[in-house]
Scaffold this motif. Structure first.
Motif, PDB file in Angstrom:
ATOM      1  N   GLU A  36      25.122  71.993   9.532  1.00 16.09           N
ATOM      2  CA  GLU A  36      26.287  71.205   9.539  1.00 16.09           C
ATOM      3  C   GLU A  36      27.296  71.683  10.412  1.00 16.09           C
ATOM      4  OE1 GLU A  36      26.037  68.256   8.116  1.00 16.09           O
ATOM      5  OE2 GLU A  36      24.212  68.897   7.419  1.00 16.09           O
ATOM      6  N   ASP A  96      30.513  71.556  10.462  1.00 17.80           N
ATOM      7  CA  ASP A  96      31.722  71.973   9.990  1.00 17.80           C
ATOM      8  C   ASP A  96      31.606  73.325   9.515  1.00 17.80           C
ATOM      9  OD1 ASP A  96      30.318  70.969   8.049  1.00 17.80           O
ATOM     10  OD2 ASP A  96      32.023  70.492   6.580  1.00 17.80           O
ATOM     11  N   LYS A  97      30.198  73.575   9.002  1.00 20.97           N
ATOM     12  CA  LYS A  97      30.188  74.848   8.533  1.00 20.97           C
ATOM     13  C   LYS A  97      29.672  75.876   9.420  1.00 20.97           C
ATOM     14  CE  LYS A  97      29.819  73.783   4.147  1.00 20.97           C
ATOM     15  NZ  LYS A  97      31.010  74.223   3.259  1.00 20.97           N
ATOM     16  N   GLU A 121      33.157  77.036  11.047  1.00 19.67           N
ATOM     17  CA  GLU A 121      33.797  78.065  10.186  1.00 19.67           C
ATOM     18  C   GLU A 121      33.459  79.236  10.559  1.00 19.67           C
ATOM     19  OE1 GLU A 121      33.753  77.106   5.863  1.00 19.67           O
ATOM     20  OE2 GLU A 121      33.841  75.161   6.177  1.00 19.67           O
ATOM     21  N   MET A 122      31.887  79.486  10.638  1.00 19.67           N
ATOM     22  CA  MET A 122      31.313  80.764  10.915  1.00 19.67           C
ATOM     23  C   MET A 122      31.903  81.201  12.436  1.00 19.67           C
ATOM     24  SD  MET A 122      27.425  81.617  10.690  1.00 19.67           S
ATOM     25  CE  MET A 122      26.988  83.535  11.009  1.00 19.67           C
TER      26      MET A 122
END
Length: 136
Positions: free
Chosen positions: A67, A69-70, A73-74
């Motif tokens: 995804e 958004d994930k 974040e990473m």
């Protein structure tokens, strides 16, 4: 750990190929070191596309997609630079490329940052860095 994308014309395929070769020198059996390629373009790089892209070069490196958004974040957690850049400034929603950090991040067995291998790094130095990583 390397951040890249499958539509990359030079840096990503070169890094993937070189990283695989360095890992084979340092860990011939492939049981001491793991490599990961994280997409910076999750909208185009589905898990299937990323897996096929990597498997054309190696089975030693695992692709990470998911995804947006994930993945964002990473990317942020590793302080990686990644930016979508239109190929034609007059058509910002058309074809694009990705500017991104081109270093390989070296992490210890606990996932802690140890060092980097820069794009274009001397191959002997890169191998030495991987050997040092295994010595811990």
């Amino acid at each position: 750990l390397f951040f890249g994308f499958t539509h990359c014309p030079e840096v990503c395929p070169t890094t993937l190929f070189e990283l695989n070769g360095w890992m084979e020198k340092v860990d011939p059996a492939g049981d001491k070191m793991q490599g990961y390629f994280v997409t910076v373009d999750p909208e185009r790089d589905t898990p299937e596309i990323l897996g096929q892209y990597i498997s054309n070069v190696t089975s030693r490196i695992t692709g990470i997609a998911g995804e947006p958004d994930k993945i964002a974040e990473m990317i942020k957690s590793f302080r990686v630079y990644a930016k979508r850049v239109p190929v034609d400034e007059k058509d910002p929603n058309g074809e694009y490329t990705m500017d991104h950090t081109a270093s390989v991040f070296l992490l210890d067995a606990q996932g802690r940052f140890v060092s980097t291998i820069a794009y274009g790094e001397n191959p002997d130095v890169a191998v030495q860095k991987l050997q040092n990583l295994l010595k811990g």
